[in-house]
Design a protein around this motif. Structure first.
Motif, mmCIF file in Angstrom:
data_model
loop_
_atom_site.group_PDB
_atom_site.id
_atom_site.type_symbol
_atom_site.label_atom_id
_atom_site.label_comp_id
_atom_site.label_asym_id
_atom_site.label_seq_id
_atom_site.Cartn_x
_atom_site.Cartn_y
_atom_site.Cartn_z
ATOM 1 N N MET A 1 32.227 42.066 46.869
ATOM 2 C CA MET A 1 32.974 41.930 45.691
ATOM 3 C C MET A 1 32.293 41.085 44.665
ATOM 4 O O MET A 1 31.659 40.087 45.149
ATOM 5 N N THR A 15 29.215 36.555 42.686
ATOM 6 C CA THR A 15 29.900 36.991 43.881
ATOM 7 C C THR A 15 30.248 35.585 44.459
ATOM 8 O O THR A 15 29.784 34.355 43.882
ATOM 9 N N ALA A 41 34.930 44.267 37.261
ATOM 10 C CA ALA A 41 35.059 43.708 38.566
ATOM 11 C C ALA A 41 34.940 44.824 39.754
ATOM 12 O O ALA A 41 35.497 46.049 39.349
ATOM 13 N N ASP A 42 34.362 44.663 40.671
ATOM 14 C CA ASP A 42 34.063 45.419 41.694
ATOM 15 C C ASP A 42 34.763 45.007 43.042
ATOM 16 O O ASP A 42 34.282 44.065 43.532
ATOM 17 N N ASP A 43 35.688 45.556 43.523
ATOM 18 C CA ASP A 43 36.390 45.324 44.827
ATOM 19 C C ASP A 43 36.391 46.306 45.969
ATOM 20 O O ASP A 43 37.175 47.046 46.008
ATOM 21 N N ASN A 44 35.248 46.160 46.739
ATOM 22 C CA ASN A 44 34.834 47.243 47.646
ATOM 23 C C ASN A 44 34.921 48.573 47.135
ATOM 24 O O ASN A 44 35.492 49.471 47.892
#
Length: 103
Positions: A1, A15, A41-44
């Motif tokens: 994430m 991170t 945002a990057d969540d998996n």
């Protein structure tokens, strides 16, 4: 994430448990800081892009220290005129520890 967040006018990809050297900020050492200008945002693998920011997203961190960067030499010269000027500069930074990214 990970998240791309605006900290003091600059964009950082952060991170959890990462150290970031941001431009000098106001605040005491060991004080908590909160950044709500999360741009992406990057969540998996699930990417959320803000327009311009994500609503309700926050990045929290802690101020660890106020430090100075490496010295940069500024040298000016005009040839054949005898003009030379040497100056140095050390930029001030705040060392942050990113503690949490909340979407």
């Amino acid at each position: 994430m990970y998240a791309i967040v605006n900290i003091a006018g600059k964009q950082f990809k952060v991170t959890k448990d990462q150290y970031v050297y941001a431009p000098k900020m106001q605040g005491d050492i060991d004080a908590s800081v909160e950044f709500d200008e999360v741009l992406l945002a990057d969540d998996n693998g699930t990417v959320s892009v803000g327009a311009p920011v994500l609503e309700g997203a926050k990045v929290t961190g802690k101020i660890l220290d106020h430090v100075k960067g490496d010295k940069v030499i500024v040298f000016k010269k005009k040839r054949r005129k005898g003009y030379k000027k040497k100056n140095g500069h050390r930029q001030e930074f705040t060392k942050l520890l990113i503690e949490n990214i909340a979407l």
